[in-house]
Design an enzyme around this catalytic site. Structure first.
Site, mmCIF file in Angstrom:
data_model
loop_
_atom_site.group_PDB
_atom_site.id
_atom_site.type_symbol
_atom_site.label_atom_id
_atom_site.label_comp_id
_atom_site.label_asym_id
_atom_site.label_seq_id
_atom_site.Cartn_x
_atom_site.Cartn_y
_atom_site.Cartn_z
ATOM 1 N N ARG A 27 0.825 -1.222 0.000
ATOM 2 C CA ARG A 27 0.000 0.000 0.000
ATOM 3 C C ARG A 27 0.856 1.269 0.000
ATOM 4 O O ARG A 27 0.367 2.364 -0.183
ATOM 5 C CB ARG A 27 -0.918 0.013 1.223
ATOM 6 C CG ARG A 27 -1.905 -1.133 1.294
ATOM 7 C CD ARG A 27 -2.679 -1.060 2.587
ATOM 8 N NE ARG A 27 -3.449 0.151 2.635
ATOM 9 C CZ ARG A 27 -4.716 0.251 2.206
ATOM 10 N NH1 ARG A 27 -5.306 -0.808 1.710
ATOM 11 N NH2 ARG A 27 -5.365 1.377 2.265
ATOM 12 N N LYS A 482 1.465 -1.045 -18.421
ATOM 13 C CA LYS A 482 2.294 -2.067 -17.758
ATOM 14 C C LYS A 482 3.770 -1.732 -17.927
ATOM 15 O O LYS A 482 4.546 -1.771 -16.972
ATOM 16 C CB LYS A 482 1.996 -3.451 -18.357
ATOM 17 C CG LYS A 482 0.648 -4.015 -17.972
ATOM 18 C CD LYS A 482 0.638 -4.547 -16.571
ATOM 19 C CE LYS A 482 -0.187 -3.893 -15.547
ATOM 20 N NZ LYS A 482 -1.301 -3.061 -15.667
HETATM 21 C C1 AGP Z 1 -2.514 -0.903 -12.791
HETATM 22 O O1 AGP Z 1 -1.463 -1.796 -13.053
HETATM 23 C C2 AGP Z 1 -2.235 -0.001 -11.612
HETATM 24 N N1 AGP Z 1 -1.864 -0.704 -10.470
HETATM 25 C C3 AGP Z 1 -3.327 1.026 -11.397
HETATM 26 O O2 AGP Z 1 -3.556 1.694 -12.621
HETATM 27 C C4 AGP Z 1 -4.682 0.473 -10.893
HETATM 28 O O3 AGP Z 1 -5.306 -0.266 -11.907
HETATM 29 C C5 AGP Z 1 -5.558 1.675 -10.524
HETATM 30 O O4 AGP Z 1 -4.916 2.378 -9.485
HETATM 31 C C6 AGP Z 1 -6.965 1.283 -10.091
HETATM 32 O O5 AGP Z 1 -6.894 0.465 -8.946
HETATM 33 P P1 AGP Z 1 -8.224 -0.337 -8.499
HETATM 34 O O6 AGP Z 1 -8.532 -1.288 -9.620
HETATM 35 O O7 AGP Z 1 -7.869 -1.018 -7.227
HETATM 36 O O8 AGP Z 1 -9.326 0.695 -8.346
#
Ligand code: AGP
Length: 606
Positions: A27, A482
């Protein structure tokens, strides 16, 4: 965005807090700290960097105390350093915080006039001194209630008090917070993942609530300070999902898990025997819905864009999509016959949650497509469609992306059937095709060697383009994201037909360009766009599906062919090489694949 843990126990807590903080690092991980209460003193240790650095810098084994709080940070206010790391403490209060205090400047000015001395650049420190100030003239619960009302913005808090050495206070507004129950200790944590190694009995606080946690008692209060009762959930203790097993990284494991997670998703929703789809307890009459708006962030937004093509293909519904951080401030025209779908792996993304909250306040129909069913977005939407992928720990989303688009495709098929907008024979054929996916994904995963060799070119280039049309365009965006978030090189996803309207100027000799050109209805057009970039020196990595027909072009640098399936489902297979490309690029660079710099798994601040 940040991770919080608190433990009130009949035995020393520092070791358990440190091990929970390591689980919470997904986190946020730019600094870490812990504070315990022992013999009437608050002992606070914190440092920049990862939890391991904290362990190297301090003798935590001898950090005594049966009550403590801990924090891993993703910086919002104040650079990542030991002064700005949490906990933040006054002479008698110590606080860990996840969120943003929007009126911290005004509060800081007020508290400074009261003689409070600030050490950090953080917004969090105002909470410490505000509680300290309010405790001068109020009992604990009153002081907490008053402090929370004075704070604007979002918070999940863990608070300990030098003069009240047997309890921890937790409070929640806009950032997730959970309570866990143990045999002779109780816990506070940002999410169930932090608490799962100690308990599977969890209660989630809702916005405006606060709690008092002792080793043998937990009390909950609403924002008016009135005692309330809260449900205790018993979570599945599937610890294996939280372990890398033989894989080097969680991301590698989660890429390889995709055949299984897609199979699970299909099993959850597809009635194989009758070739039908079961979406249980759909709370609306299908005639009440004439349009759909899909909302998400990052990869989840790409899932929304992917779904838009499928819904338009399969139904007559009006479909719109939006990035949550834009939607929440737009002058929206809310319509009763619109279904608002919120896509989120974590179910805690602040912008997506705020967009949901806005729709709820306007009494709209809301549906959540999430992976964490105990999450805030899942709890506050009218209806939830879980993606059943198991915990996704790698910050870069992989299996959750495939899980999201799978459930959205299944929903599009089902709504088309309910609205009589799809021929039942075709409907059943498409359902049969779906069941081929896991095996074809399995096969697509075998392309490792080709991809490993190609990935260095992307690392050495100053930038790259990912091009696609139609159903391949969202995958081009996802592939570029990615690569960006894992190997820190610029990569741009773009509609292939748009290159001639400007970005073609970027193309120079040797620039790597990924072209997604499955042999679907867009194939010929995309191949022409590919020739335009090749003619200007691009090194094209063509990703298409297997066919006996020759590819209509020379000078292609590399070609990867994925397995064949009906056009609707090719995006699932096209995604796999792009996930691997990003993974191997980052691996070659020696970057932290599961925790890329500057990022966090769940962005719970806006
Ligand atoms: C994608 O690889 C990232 N980790 C990021 O874009 C993520 O998809 C975005 O922060 C949304 O997160 P969530 O699906 O938990 O809402």
């Amino acid at each position: 965005m940040c991770g919080i843990i608190g433990i009130s126990s009949n035995k020393p807590v520092s070791a358990s807090i440190i091990s929970s903080l390591k689980k919470l690092e997904y986190r946020g991980y730019d600094s870490a700290g812990i504070a315990t209460l022992f013999e009437g003193e608050i002992k606070e240790v914190k440092s920049e960097g990862r939890v391991n650095t904290l362990e190297q810098n301090f003798d935590l084994k001898n950090l005594k105390g049966n009550i403590g709080i801990g924090h891993v940070r993703w910086a919002t206010h104040g650079i990542p350093n030991s002064v700005n790391a949490h906990p933040h403490s006054s002479h008698n209060v110590s606080v860990v915080h996840n969120g943003i205090i929007e009126n911290s400047t005004i509060l800081k000015k007020y508290l400074t006039t009261k003689g409070h001395i600030f050490k950090s650049q953080t917004d969090t420190e105002v909470i410490v001194h505000l509680i300290t100030e309010n405790l001068k003239s109020n009992e604990l619960e009153e002081a907490i209630k008053k402090t929370l009302k004075q704070l604007h913005g979002s918070f999940a808090l863990g608070i300990v008090f030098k003069d009240i050495p047997d309890l921890i206070v937790g409070a929640r507004r806009g950032s997730p917070l959970a309570v866990g129950y143990g045999p002779s200790e109780n816990y506070l944590g940002s999410d169930s993942y932090a608490l799962k190694s100690m308990t599977n009995k969890i209660t989630y606080l809702d916005d405006g609530e606060f709690c008092i946690i002792k080793k043998d008692q937990v009390l909950f209060f609403n924002e008016d300070g009135k005692k309330i009762n809260k449900k205790i959930l018993e979570l599945s203790s599937d610890e294996s999902s939280y372990d890398k097993g033989d894989f080097k990284h969680f991301m590698a494991k989660e890429i390889e898990e995709q055949p299984t997670t897609v199979k699970t998703g299909i099993k959850e929703y597809v009635d194989k025997t009758n070739s039908d789809i079961n979406i249980y307890n759909f709370p609306w009459n299908i005639n009440e819905i004439n349009s759909i708006t899909l909302i998400g962030c990052g990869t989840a937004y790409h899932s929304c864009l992917m779904a838009k093509y499928w819904f338009e293909e399969l139904t007559q519904l009006d479909i719109s999509i939006d990035i949550a951080s834009e939607f929440r401030y737009r002058k929206n025209r809310f319509k009763k016959d619109t279904l608002y779908i919120f896509v989120s792996q974590s179910g805690e993304t602040a912008d997506t949650y705020a967009a949901l909250d806005l729709c709820n306040k306007n009494n709209m129909k809301t549906c959540a497509v999430v992976n964490i069913i105990e999450s805030s977005i899942a709890r506050d939407a009218n209806f939830v469609l879980p993606i059943h992928c198991g915990p996704e720990i790698g910050v870069a989303s992989t299996k959750a992306f495939l899980g999201q688009i799978l459930i959205l495709y299944i929903l599009a098929l089902k709504l088309a059937s309910l609205r009589n907008e799809i021929n039942q024979k075709i409907y059943k054929e498409k359902i049969k095709d779906l069941q081929k996916l896991p095996n074809l994904i399995e096969k697509s995963l075998l392309i490792d060697n080709d991809i490993q060799a190609i990935s260095s070119t992307f690392n050495e280039a100053k930038g790259s383009m990912f091009l696609g049309r139609g159903l391949s365009y969202p995958i081009a965006l996802e592939g570029a994201l990615k690569l960006k978030e894992l190997s820190y090189v610029h990569a741009e996803g773009y509609p292939a037909g748009e290159m001639k309207h400007g970005p073609l100027a970027l193309i120079e000799d040797g620039m790597p360009v990924v072209v997604l050109a499955p042999r679907d209805s867009y194939y010929k057009k995309t191949i022409s766009n590919m020739q335009e970039v090749i003619a200007r020196g691009a090194k094209v990595l063509l990703i298409t599906n297997k066919s006996k027909d020759e590819i209509v072009s020379e000078n292609i640098w590399e070609t990867i062919e994925v397995e064949n399936i009906n056009d609707d489902l090719l995006p699932f297979l096209l995604t796999i090489p792009l996930q691997k490309l990003a993974y191997y690029s980052a691996l070659k660079k020696g970057y932290d694949i599961d925790k890329p710099r500057n990022l966090a798994k769940s962005v719970t601040v806006e």
